[in-house]
Design a protein around this motif. Structure first.
Motif, short mmCIF file in Angstrom:
data_model
loop_
_atom_site.label_atom_id
_atom_site.label_comp_id
_atom_site.label_asym_id
_atom_site.label_seq_id
_atom_site.Cartn_x
_atom_site.Cartn_y
_atom_site.Cartn_z
N GLU A 127 16.60 18.77 11.67
CA GLU A 127 15.92 17.22 11.24
C GLU A 127 16.03 16.77 10.06
O GLU A 127 17.48 16.56 10.13
N GLU A 128 16.08 14.78 10.76
CA GLU A 128 16.52 14.24 9.41
C GLU A 128 15.33 13.20 9.07
O GLU A 128 15.40 13.05 7.92
N LYS A 129 14.38 14.22 9.25
CA LYS A 129 13.44 13.93 7.59
C LYS A 129 12.40 15.34 7.94
O LYS A 129 12.02 16.09 8.61
N GLU A 145 22.56 14.39 5.21
CA GLU A 145 23.51 14.55 5.81
C GLU A 145 24.45 15.53 4.85
O GLU A 145 24.31 15.71 3.47
N PRO A 154 13.72 12.81 3.73
CA PRO A 154 14.86 12.71 4.20
C PRO A 154 15.49 13.83 4.67
O PRO A 154 15.63 14.32 2.90
N GLN A 199 24.43 23.38 11.39
CA GLN A 199 23.58 23.01 10.84
C GLN A 199 22.59 24.95 10.64
O GLN A 199 22.46 25.08 9.96
#
Length: 315
Positions: A130-132, A159, A156, A225
């Motif tokens: 997820e980016e946020k 990375e 956020p 991830q």
């Protein structure tokens, strides 16, 4: 601003930070509910939850019922005459308990509900790339993580951020959101709203040991991830065969490369300077690991511990 009388229910460090924030605010903590002390480890040392430790240090009344429906416990809580109960990282609560305070009981959940209802929202936000993500306060009802939303804030996901680092950021942000929610309830300035209807909300089921094994048939990015999402706890693992002995290998972090190769997926190449495992579309390089029976170490120290690399295979 009006001060609310609060009973706080929680257990781990994540919860303690919210309790501390409420205690430092103008609201009054009139009682703290946490798990019973338990013996653990070799010496069966009695461990107290982080929430209890903070409560005792700050002279807050502590309750540690074995059963939340215990009539004596419920009567003690009623006598506190709290305006609201605040729940952070606790356990399932019976209706008789969460309906007790006149303003109701609200929970802090480490996701943007309705996504990632369940026990492991932080892990799954990282695993799924997820980016946020964020935190939500909501009124508790009889369904898990499905009550009306009070406040919600997003942040956020950085990375290469692992679950532990994200946990700590959400812990601090969530504590502020809890106090903001209490302020809003005190001033009657929050309009609660039902959670959006989502056909397939993302789930954050409880993670069991068998869920932590790395699937090397996935893409390099997915493997990366997954390992970040399990780090540092409960930790992703794979199995190595060293000579005739099979051992678990926990992997806490690493890097990956996308490249075409003809190698079998899940096979490894290991030498005194290199350790790579082949994935569906490239290779993964573990950088922080822990072999069963050993301490956690970096890749250099790990490789220095072997003389014969030919006897090391993936299981």
């Amino acid at each position: 601003m009006k001060s609310l009388k609060v009973v706080f229910l929680g257990t781990p460090e994540f919860a303690k930070t919210s309790l501390e924030a409420i205690h430092q605010s103008h609201h009054e903590v009139v009682g703290v509910v946490t798990v019973a002390d338990k013996a653990s480890g070799r010496g069966q040392k009695i461990n107290q939850s982080p929430v209890k430790v903070f409560a005792v240090e700050n002279n807050l009344p502590v309750f540690q019922p074995e059963k939340l429906r215990n009539p004596e416990f419920l009567e003690e809580l009623r006598k506190l005459n709290a305006d609201v109960f605040v729940v952070v990282a606790f356990r399932m609560m019976p209706k008789v308990l969460f309906e007790m305070p006149k303003m109701g009981t609200f929970n802090l959940h480490a996701s943007l509900l309705p996504d990632y209802r369940g026990a492991a929202p932080i892990n799954y936000a990282v695993i799924n790339g997820e980016e946020k993500t964020g935190a939500t306060t909501f009124f508790i009802n009889e369904k898990i993580d499905e009550g009306n939303i009070l406040l919600q804030e997003e942040i956020p996901v950085l990375e290469d951020e692992n679950a532990g680092h994200l946990h700590d950021r959400l812990m601090e942000m969530g504590a502020k959101l809890v106090v903001k929610t209490l302020d809003g309830l005190a001033e009657n300035s929050i309009i609660e709203k039902p959670q959006p209807e989502v056909e397939h909300p993302k789930n954050a089921y409880k993670i069991f040991k068998e869920d932590t094994k790395v699937d090397w048939t996935k893409t390099s990015k997915e493997v990366h991830q997954f390992i970040l999402g399990m780090s540092p706890y409960p930790a992703a693992f794979t199995n190595l065969k060293i000579g005739e002995e099979e051992k678990g290998l926990k992997i806490f972090g690493g890097k990956f490369e996308i490249s075409n190769h003809e190698k079998p997926v899940g096979s490894l190449e290991i030498s005194k300077n290199d350790f790579k495992i082949y994935t569906k579309d490239g290779m993964y390089f573990p950088l922080e690991l822990q072999l069963e029976g050993k301490k956690r170490m970096n890749i250099k120290d790990f490789l220095n511990g072997f003389r014969n690399f030919d006897e090391i295979k993936m299981v």
